[in-house]
Design an enzyme around this catalytic site. Sequence first.
Site, PDB file in Angstrom:
ATOM      1  CE  LYS A  34     -12.719   7.758 -18.695  1.00 35.96           C
ATOM      2  NZ  LYS A  34     -12.467   7.775 -17.251  1.00 35.96           N
ATOM      3  CE1 TYR A  64     -17.388  10.921 -15.663  1.00 34.39           C
ATOM      4  CE2 TYR A  64     -15.904  11.182 -13.794  1.00 34.39           C
ATOM      5  CZ  TYR A  64     -16.774  10.403 -14.535  1.00 34.39           C
ATOM      6  OH  TYR A  64     -17.028   9.121 -14.145  1.00 34.39           O
ATOM      7  NE  ARG A  76      -2.609   0.474   3.525  1.00 35.43           N
ATOM      8  CZ  ARG A  76      -1.889   0.905   4.577  1.00 35.43           C
ATOM      9  NH1 ARG A  76      -1.336   2.103   4.563  1.00 35.43           N
ATOM     10  NH2 ARG A  76      -1.716   0.118   5.625  1.00 35.43           N
ATOM     11  CG  ASP A 132      -9.731  15.936 -15.670  1.00 35.31           C
ATOM     12  OD1 ASP A 132      -9.008  15.290 -16.443  1.00 35.31           O
ATOM     13  OD2 ASP A 132     -10.810  15.500 -15.229  1.00 35.31           O
TER      14      ASP A 132
END
Length: 385
Positions: free
Chosen positions: A201, A104, A52, A176
């Site tokens: 994406k 978005y 982690r 973004d």
Amino acid sequence: MSKSNKYRFGTKAIHAGVEPDSATGAIMTPIYQTSTYVQSSPGEHKGYDYSRSQNPTREALEKSIAALENADYGHCFASGLAAIDAVIKTLKPGDEVISTNDLYGGTYRIFTQIFQDFGIHFHFIDMLEASNIEKHITEKTKLIWVETPTNPMMNIIDIKTAANIAKKSNVLLCVDNTFSTPYLQNPLDLGADLVMHSLTKYIAGHSDVIMGALATNNKELSEKLAFIQKASGAVPGPQDCFLVLRGIKTLHLRMQRHCENGAGVANFLKSHPKVDKVFWPGFKSHPNHDIASRQMHDFGGMISFSLKENSVAAATEILKKFELFTLAESLGGVESLSGHPATMTHASIPKAERDKIGLSDSLIRLSVGVEDLEDLIQDLKQALS
């Protein structure tokens, strides 16, 4: 072999962050599928204690993302929204965020339905004139959130102007950069403090991974994000990191084809009698086309268009007839996708707010893939006929 920023983009895409495996000489970064690491004595290890916190496969990807964005630091997360979540967690109750009003739907949802309940206030404004940001800044403003091109209206926001306003007001600017990718646009070079990607994406590029990333040159901010990454635990697994590293190696080649096909599709749609408006920043008539020409290297493969018959039914009829433009959530894969923002990606945004930005009921969003352009045009012809 040095992987420094002296190389051009395509070379960095293939080599940055990646070193031959020291144990075997493997040229591809191994998938370190392990949760923990052996320590020679308490607190003494080889730089890794728990996955982690650190994982060599993730570390290679984070270095690669940083290099592509000309950044000093990169951090990867379990999704794009997990990356956004980490950014907002650097704020505290009473802080205010100025965001574009066209963004978005998932970003809007996490802002308004999660963090607003914790006392962080969000203002959604028109940023077509980036100078408009300044009049909304108060002493409580801590972050400006920019998407450009915006999703789904393909608006272009002047990053450099937004960055100058942010610096003058001692406010952080996050961009973004999902639609553009580092191949088309580098917000940090234009003055932004932080850049965010949904790696799901274009960067991964094959519709088989969910992941997000942040990149910055701000050491203090990077340390905060690394702590949140470790403490909140929204980290990606090594298998997914390997897949994104593999996708990055062809990012420049894929983006070239996305841009070529995007231009062809946009020009076809513009001349079709059933189409009302086409939203694509490559058109000289597009608002802020000149800004796009300055801050982007090309105009990308994302296109939205509305129909003269403005109804959900009209859009649905066309979406059901597509053969190659598959109806599905997401974007940026090698295959072409279509979507209906009003009922899919942006359904969480109230209709009144959608109407304000021109997101009509007939709006269709296309993610133009890397197939043969002639086949894509033929699919559009038959669906619109």
